[in-house]
Design an enzyme around this catalytic site. Structure first.
Site, PDB file in Angstrom:
ATOM      1  N   TYR A  40       4.570  24.844   2.715  1.00 55.85           N
ATOM      2  CA  TYR A  40       4.206  23.862   3.056  1.00 55.85           C
ATOM      3  C   TYR A  40       2.696  23.541   2.754  1.00 55.85           C
ATOM      4  O   TYR A  40       1.771  24.258   3.116  1.00 55.85           O
ATOM      5  CB  TYR A  40       4.481  23.451   4.427  1.00 55.85           C
ATOM      6  CG  TYR A  40       3.866  21.967   4.981  1.00 55.85           C
ATOM      7  CD1 TYR A  40       4.522  20.858   4.870  1.00 55.85           C
ATOM      8  CD2 TYR A  40       2.538  21.987   5.546  1.00 55.85           C
ATOM      9  CE1 TYR A  40       4.288  19.800   5.184  1.00 55.85           C
ATOM     10  CE2 TYR A  40       2.178  20.818   6.132  1.00 55.85           C
ATOM     11  CZ  TYR A  40       2.778  19.457   5.715  1.00 55.85           C
ATOM     12  OH  TYR A  40       2.578  18.268   6.428  1.00 55.85           O
ATOM     13  N   GLY A  71       3.573  15.722   5.205  1.00 50.64           N
ATOM     14  CA  GLY A  71       3.989  14.884   5.782  1.00 50.64           C
ATOM     15  C   GLY A  71       5.607  14.454   5.050  1.00 50.64           C
ATOM     16  O   GLY A  71       6.354  15.572   5.205  1.00 50.64           O
TER      17      GLY A  71
END
Length: 368
Positions: free
Chosen positions: A54, A61
């Site tokens: 991530y 997001g």
């Protein structure tokens, strides 16, 4: 002044103050640098293996499921900073900003952020050479950290934004140039590594705690001097009395007053003066009145005796004594206290109750 060596684990509030206000130099411990390098090597290995991470090989997001290349990840780091660098209002004072920079550097020194050593060196140089990012007081939500103020700091680290140098506000690039600090470029993960933390709040809180302790210490010293001027007697602060109440503030204030008076050789042995009062206006907030009597407590005396005693007081104190008659412990139950440790509850054994106490008290008693 000794430099502050960061290892990511042992930074104290006093060291934060030394760097933020006294401009102590900072350096990163060799062991911390080695750990940071191992972390970076592992991250680069995972990126080369195309592992989904991530904010490194994915977007953030709503775009967390979108895979990106290492080249795009470098651009993502810059855009993360740009998108969050928004604030309004006055600028934070320089000590708060320097405290936040130091705490961010301390986090990077833990070796778990995956950033390169040259980014760590850039932040350390900014602190040591006096480059202070111009950070607005308003704008942070505190979600996932102080993203807005830390982004304004990160802009200066990459040679953008605005900063103060020797008291003058200028562009971040100019401030870095005058200070002789080379701005860092960004690769994957480093945008998040610079902004994702609550160091702005934590730095300000550390400075406030330090200031509050100094105010409390000075209040205690002033109180001890006042008690000496009022010819107070020492046994009113005996731990055998105060430990009957399970209030940490009351016990620690009494213990520190006793300790400071003995260290300064105040309150020598002498007859107690009749009717001496002092309001206990300490930060403990108990709202009590420290009172010393020559003989028996007033509530055990005849009203005529009490009136005669009140007549010896200054007029402003007489209504106070009439309104509130505080019972006192039986003097026969008082026990001598050690001059080395006036608090009967040892900080190393906070749940141990002394023979004079009936209520255990968990918080340790700090020495001011």
């Amino acid at each position: 002044m000794q430099p502050v060596i960061l290892d990511g684990n042992s930074l104290s509030i006093e060291q934060v103050v030394a760097v933020a206000r006294d401009w102590a130099k900072v350096a990163v411990a060799d062991a911390a640098r080695e750990k940071a390098q191992r972390s970076r090597d592992l991250l680069e290995k995972l990126v080369a293996e195309d592992v989904a991470i991530y904010g490194v090989t994915t977007g953030i997001g709503e775009l967390a499921r979108v895979r990106i290349s290492p080249e795009q990840s470098a651009e993502l780091s810059r855009r993360i900073i740009y998108s969050h660098s928004a604030g309004v209002g006055e600028f934070f004072p320089e000590d708060s900003v320097r405290a936040a920079m130091l705490l961010r550097l301390n986090v990077l020194s833990r070796g778990c952020s995956g950033v390169r050593l040259n980014l760590i060196d850039t932040v350390a140089d900014m602190i040591n050479k006096g480059v202070i990012p111009a950070i607005n007081e308003k704008g942070s939500l505190g979600v996932s950290g102080d993203l807005s103020p830390m982004s304004q700091f990160a802009e200066v680290a990459i040679g953008e934004g605005r900063a103060f140098y020797k008291g003058e506000l200028m562009s971040g690039a100019e401030a870095m140039k005058r200070a002789g600090v080379k701005p860092t470029d960004l690769t994957f993960k480093e945008g998040l590594g610079l902004i994702n933390g609550s160091q702005m709040m934590t730095g300000g809180a550390a400075l406030l705690i330090y200031d509050a302790e100094r105010i409390l210490k000075n209040a205690l010293i002033a109180s001890a001097m006042t008690l000496d001027a009022l010819r107070a007697v020492e046994r009113a602060f005996d731990p055998a009395i105060h430990c009957e109440r399970p209030y940490g503030g009351q016990n620690c204030i009494a213990a520190n007053l006793l300790r400071s008076s003995r260290a300064a050789k105040l309150w020598p042995t002498r007859p107690a003066s009749a009717g001496r009062l002092q309001p206990a206006l300490h930060p403990t907030g108990h709202g009590t009145i420290v009172r010393h009597a020559r003989t028996r407590p007033p509530h055990r005396q005849h009203r005529g005796q009490l009136r005669r005693r009140q007549s010896t007081l200054p007029p402003r104190f007489r209504p106070v004594l009439r309104r509130r008659q505080f019972p006192r412990p039986d003097p026969s139950q008082w026990q001598p206290t050690s001059s080395a440790s006036p608090c009967p509850r040892s900080p190393t054994s906070p749940n141990v109750t002394s023979t004079a106490c009936s209520t255990p008290f968990s918080p340790a008693c700090p020495t001011f």
